[in-house]
Each structure stands twice: as structure tokens, then as C-alpha cells.
Write a protein that holds these residues in place. Structure first.
Motif, PDB file in Angstrom:
ATOM      1  N   LEU A  20       0.828  -1.200   0.000  1.00 37.98           N
ATOM      2  CA  LEU A  20       0.000   0.000   0.000  1.00 37.98           C
ATOM      3  C   LEU A  20       0.868   1.258   0.000  1.00 37.98           C
ATOM      4  CD1 LEU A  20      -2.781  -1.018   2.545  1.00 37.98           C
ATOM      5  CD2 LEU A  20      -3.059  -0.707   0.078  1.00 37.98           C
ATOM      6  N   ARG A  21       1.922   1.239   0.779  1.00 35.55           N
ATOM      7  CA  ARG A  21       2.797   2.411   0.899  1.00 35.55           C
ATOM      8  C   ARG A  21       3.534   2.721  -0.393  1.00 35.55           C
ATOM      9  NH1 ARG A  21       7.780   1.097   4.356  1.00 35.55           N
ATOM     10  NH2 ARG A  21       8.279   0.121   2.349  1.00 35.55           N
ATOM     11  N   ASP A  22       4.125   1.693  -1.018  1.00 40.09           N
ATOM     12  CA  ASP A  22       4.997   1.925  -2.167  1.00 40.09           C
ATOM     13  C   ASP A  22       4.298   1.761  -3.510  1.00 40.09           C
ATOM     14  OD1 ASP A  22       7.123   2.541  -0.518  1.00 40.09           O
ATOM     15  OD2 ASP A  22       7.831   0.479  -0.418  1.00 40.09           O
ATOM     16  N   GLY A  23       3.091   1.226  -3.526  1.00 40.03           N
ATOM     17  CA  GLY A  23       2.307   1.173  -4.751  1.00 40.03           C
ATOM     18  C   GLY A  23       2.895   0.318  -5.856  1.00 40.03           C
TER      19      GLY A  23
END
Length: 274
Positions: free
Chosen positions: A63-66
Motif C-alpha cells: 500500500l505504501r509503495d504502490g
């Protein structure tokens, strides 16, 4: 080949839960972190992605780094910070091939592949592919070779990933002491990018119950205890392997704050195109 460092920390990560040491405090102030180890490798030629190790922080990292969800994965060993995120694929992926070594571990009586198959038998989407170390396999259009390293008491593996068309090469030492076998070093050598286990600076070996090992000519330990390289050991290994660029990973929050974010210590989210 696009390489994203999803997780660059050790078992507890940085900041560590409940810790207010100078390094964890500095990480919070800087807005940086080192979650549990995982590396994402995207083959931009084929549009496929390969994940190295399933961090318990899998959901947060993606989720953070996509980055794209993986089409396949490699598990280096069965310690929880490298494996226990596998359960996160439930209802997220329709299918996933997980490659893992087929050698029997004398400590467990099973190979890494067998342990994964047994522990995650309930994940119908996962197909475990037993893989012979030092034999190259094609995964997501990339040539991947598992190599034995030293991380007692369990078997553990590093790996080399090479693009057969461009020649770009990523090497990962895995969790290991400085005592990497010569045949493994040969496979890991000459990488464009080396990710090397450098858990703490050598100066901290005096605080380990077993001290340090594999000292250099000046008496500097290149192994912290028995399982991981020191920063100095990792850099010596990088030089021995003739790596073009090196980032240190699997880093503990025990690094002094004034050293914890210096080169070449990695933080989460770093991206490299090889």
C-alpha cells in the motif's frame, strides 16, 4: 529491471515498537522506516513482478509503495520475518508460485519448500515450487539462482537475479555470516546492485553473548555473533564480490543514531533501475 526495497529492517524493524532509543526517535522525526525484509523486482520487459521474501509487513509495504502485486515469489528461509507475510495473499491473489530450496534442513528434517507447503497448506492459491540451489531457473522472465549461505541453525539462501536480455544483475546475500561458501560467492559476484546483510556496526560485537567472528587483519569482526554480517563485514563482502553498487539491509535499530542513516545503509522505499 526495477528493484524496490520494500523492507530493509531486521526482525523488529525501525522504529521498533515501544522503543524510544535515539535511533528510533530519529527515524520517527525523519519520517523514515525500516520494516521487515522484502524486495520487489519488476521485469519491465514482460510486465511481471517477483517478490523476494514475504515480510509480515506485506500489506503495509504494498500500500505504501504502490508496486504491482507479485506474479511469483522466492522465499530464502523460514524465519518469521521473511516468511510469515505469505498469509497476506489470501483473497488478494488468484494464484502464486512460490519458489524455495529443496534441500533438507538437518535442524527441521524438511526443506524450506516443504515447510512452506505444510505451514500454508490452507492457501489454495499458492503453489510451492521446490528449487535446487545453484541451479538457475527462469522466473518472470529473469534468471534466478539460489545460493547457500551461513545462517545457523537453519538453512538459508542468498540469490542472484539476472535479466537474460540486458545482463542487468541483482545479488542478495540473504541473512548470513561472512562465511559465504566460495561457490555461492561466484554466483553473487559482479552484480550491478548488491543487497548485503549488515545488521550492526562491528563495534557492537562486544555486546553480543558470542562476540564477533571472522575478524579482518586489523581484528575487526565481520560477523556479529554467528548469524549476520557486521557493517564492516558486509562492505568487505561487497568488495570481494566486486559489486558495482551496494546497499546494506536487514539493519537493526542498534545502530547509533549518528550512524544509522549514513551511506550505504538503506531505508524503505529506495528504487533502482538496473
Amino acid at each position: 529491471m526495477r528493484v524496490t526495497l520494500l523492507g530493509t529492517g531486521d526482525t523488529t524493524g525501525t522504529p521498533t515498537v515501544g522503543c524510544d532509543c535515539d535511533t528510533c526517535t530519529a527515524a520517527r522525526e525523519r519520517g523514515v522506516e525500516r520494516t521487515r525484509f522484502s524486495v520487489h523486482v519488476e521485469n519491465e520487459r514482460t510486465g511481471e513482478s517477483l517478490l523476494i521474501d514475504f515480510s509480515p509487513d506485506f500489506r503495509y509495504q504494498f500500500l505504501r509503495d504502490g508496486v504491482p502485486l507479485p506474479d511469483a515469489a522466492v522465499i530464502t528461509h523460514i524465519h518469521f520475518d521473511h516468511l510469515d507475510g505469505l498469509g497476506n495473499v489470501f483473497r488478494v491473489l488468484d494464484s502464486l508460485e512460490v519458489y524455495a530450496a529443496d534441500e533438507t534442513d538437518p535442524e527441521t528434517g524438511k526443506s524450506v519448500a516443504e515447510t512452506i507447503r505444510d505451514d500454508y497448506h490452507y492457501l489454495d492459491t499458492v503453489t510451492v515450487v521446490p528449487t535446487t540451489p545453484l541451479e538457475t531457473v527462469r522466473i518472470c522472465g529473469l534468471d534466478v539462482t539460489l545460493v547457500p549461505v551461513e545462517h545457523p541453525p537453519l538453512v538459508c539462501y542468498g540469490l542472484a537475479i539476472e535479466d537474460p536480455e540486458t545482463g542487468a544483475k541483482l545479488s542478495i546475500t540473504g541473512d548470513t555470516s561472512y562465511s559465504i561458501p566460495e561457490e555461492s560467492r561466484t554466483v553473487l559476484a559482479d552484480a550491478d546492485l548488491l543487497l548485503a546483510d549488515g545488521i550492526v556496526p562491528a563495534s557492537l560485537c562486544e555486546y553480543h553473548p558470542l562476540g564477533g567472528r571472522h575478524e579482518d587483519g586489523e581484528g575487526t569482526p565481520r560477523t556479529f555473533g554467528t548469524k549476520h554480517m557486521t557493517r564492516e563485514g558486509a562492505l568487505a563482502m561487497a568488495e570481494q564480490l566486486n559489486a558495482d553498487r551496494t546497499r546494506l539491509v536487514h539493519l537493526a535499530h542498534f545502530y547509533p543514531a549518528e550512524e544509522a542513516f549514513e551511506e550505504p545503509l538503506a531505508i524503505d522505499g529506495e528504487e533502482y533501475v538496473l
